[in-house]
Design an enzyme around this catalytic site. Structure first.
Site, short mmCIF file in Angstrom:
data_model
loop_
_atom_site.label_atom_id
_atom_site.label_comp_id
_atom_site.label_asym_id
_atom_site.label_seq_id
_atom_site.Cartn_x
_atom_site.Cartn_y
_atom_site.Cartn_z
N SER A 75 -11.49 -1.22 -0.87
CA SER A 75 -10.24 -1.35 -0.12
C SER A 75 -10.53 -1.67 1.34
CB SER A 75 -9.43 -0.05 -0.19
OG SER A 75 -8.86 0.13 -1.44
N ASP B 53 0.84 -1.20 0.00
CA ASP B 53 0.00 0.00 0.00
C ASP B 53 0.88 1.25 0.00
OD1 ASP B 53 -2.41 1.77 0.91
OD2 ASP B 53 -3.26 -0.23 0.78
N HIS C 61 -3.92 6.20 3.18
CA HIS C 61 -4.64 4.98 2.84
C HIS C 61 -4.07 3.76 3.56
CE1 HIS C 61 -6.13 1.61 0.38
NE2 HIS C 61 -7.14 2.41 0.11
#
Length: 500
Positions: free
Chosen positions: A308, A74, A111
């Site tokens: 996600s 990520d 994120h």
């Protein structure tokens, strides 16, 4: 009152990783969101998400993910409260920010930190405070995306290869799960697609790969089109822990084609999990935090919506399953995912199944194995990118064609090395130095892989020293300075980048 997210996080400068990335349908993955598709309801605390998927059944049995490693590919992780109690490690930083000491391993986008909290966040080892789905799992962060989300498909391939070769570094917590919230709109067939091949190689090495279906609202993204990974779509839990009122999220990718055991399957989402307005750990000053202040809740939490988030929930659940059934194979785990057939909104005639661990834990481990033809992985690298193009530096030099960050790249040569588990030699991937050779000094109660090995390397004749880094630094719990200049994917976004 329901709220509306005006723009998908990371839309201006981002990558395909995560949300679904629908480069094929950029209006779904990037740009201004319009209409009722982007309205949001009640926010879901992780404790309620855990109840919704019946993780309470696992917890009552003392199953918390202990002894299971999860790799998160990520945007990195920052040591905010909830990610400093000793179960987080930083693998190699393979991102374009790896050469800046203050940015090494750190998440400027927000994120990766959000995903890490969902999967394995915890305030302490006593069982109180914030707890992710698998609070005692060991999470290894492999950073590939910058603070704007910028990344090339080759970086993701390199990350997958690294996990395969280093999955047993921590003998007590071998990596058994990969969370990959990444996708491209590539039309390259899975039987030659190098990204699909990298996922397959991890799967065949005994690692359960969990991928986000995408946030296109329709077509799933690569590598979710491959037969092997567990493909996850999103449901809205409507502010309750009762699945009876759940509906499939409007943004969740649903259809597409997935070749399974020789059959062309119209339904390509394997399982559904909560993905709307999930509260996880906030990364103060990050891209998402700065651009979506209405998504903040209190000082530490942040609401995110997307497949996600759903994938992160499932990755945590897989860690629980593997603690209970340590000899289960990836194929067996995928079959164990299928539980309650309750959500509505995706393909009315063949509804995908919501994750229900009470069902999973009540069934015997499946004995059959899915046999699929392997991807050769020797297809065009450019075709694997789809419409996603990474640009670099003040002149916006584009990384295109059959090239990785360091020059010409042969997918045929890579495919052989990757399948043999030999793509990495020390800190070099396919003959080029990408990172350090071993684990270094721990900081913030997190083990760290050595880095900063790209200096002096070149891409398309431009040295990394010409890179136009803009001096952004991590200090305590906040980012300062501006973002990396001109590193953007065109028309793509991290999947799960629906912040609100």
């Amino acid at each position: 009152m329901p709220r509306r997210s005006d723009v998908l996080a990371g839309a201006v400068a981002s990558l395909v990783l995560v949300p679904s990335l629908g480069a094929a349908a950029p209006a779904q993955a990037a740009g201004v969101a319009t209409g009722a598709d982007w309205t949001f309801g009640s926010r879901a605390a992780i404790s309620d998400v855990a109840k919704s998927i019946r993780a309470d059944v696992a917890y009552k049995q003392g199953i918390t993910g202990r002894g299971v490693g999860v790799a998160l590919i990520d945007t990195g992780v920052v040591p905010v409260p909830g990610l400093t109690s000793g179960n987080i490690a930083n693998g190699p930083d393979l991102s374009l920010e790896s050469q800046v000491p203050d940015l090494l391993h750190k998440d400027g986008f927000g994120h990766g930190t959000h995903m890490a909290g969902i999967i394995a966040g915890r305030d302490n080892t006593t069982g109180t405070g914030f707890r992710g789905i698998a609070p005692d799992a060991k999470l290894t962060s492999i950073k590939v995306g910058t603070g704007t989300g910028a990344v090339d498909v080759t970086q993701v391939m390199a990350a997958l290869d690294w996990v395969v070769q280093h999955r047993n570094d921590d003998k007590a917590n071998p990596i058994r799960v990969i969370n990959l919230s990444y996708g491209t709109d590539s039309l390259l067939a899975r039987d030659t697609n190098p990204l699909a091949s990298a996922v397959e190689n991890a799967w065949k090495a005994g690692i359960v790969v969990v991928v986000a279906a995408g946030n296109t609202g329709k077509q799933i993204t690569v590598p979710a089109t491959d037969a092997n990974p567990i493909v996850v779509g999103s449901v809205d839990v409507k502010g309750t822990t009762n699945p009876a009122d759940d509906t499939v999220s409007s943004f969740s990718a649903a259809d597409g084609r997935k070749l399974v055991a020789g059959f062309d399957m119209a339904l390509s989402v394997d399982v559904l999990a909560p993905g709307r307005s999930v509260l996880s750990l906030r990364n103060p000053g990050s891209y998402a935090d700065t651009n979506y202040p209405s998504a903040r809740q209190d000082d530490r939490y942040f609401a995110g919506s997307g497949t996600s988030q759903s994938a992160a929930v499932v990755s945590g659940a897989v860690a629980l399953i593997l603690q209970k059934y340590p000899t289960a194979t990836p194929n067996q785990v995928r079959e164990m995912m299928w539980g309650r057939n309750g959500a509505t909104g995706i393909l009315a005639s063949t509804k995908p199944l919501e994750l229900d661990l009470s069902y999973t834990f009540s069934q015997p481990v499946p004995t059959w194995a899915l046999n699929t033809a392997a991807s050769t992985g020797d297809g065009s690298l450019q075709a694997a990118r789809g419409s996603s193009v990474l640009t670099f530096g003040p002149d916006n030099v584009a990384l295109t064609g059959e090239n990785d960050l360091f020059g010409p790249f042969s997918t045929a040569t890579w495919a052989k090395a990757s399948k043999a588990g030999k793509a990495w030699t020390g800190g070099s991937w396919m003959g080029h130095v990408w990172t350090g050779d071993n684990w270094g000094t721990a900081t913030d109660n997190q083990n760290n892989w050595n880095g900063r090995a790209w200096s002096g390397r070149a891409w398309s004749g431009r040295a990394w020293s010409d890179n136009g880094w803009s001096g952004r630094a991590w200090s305590g719990r906040a980012w300062s300075g501006s973002s990396f200049s001109s590193s953007a994917w065109s028309g793509v976004a991290w999947s799960g980048a629906l912040w609100q």
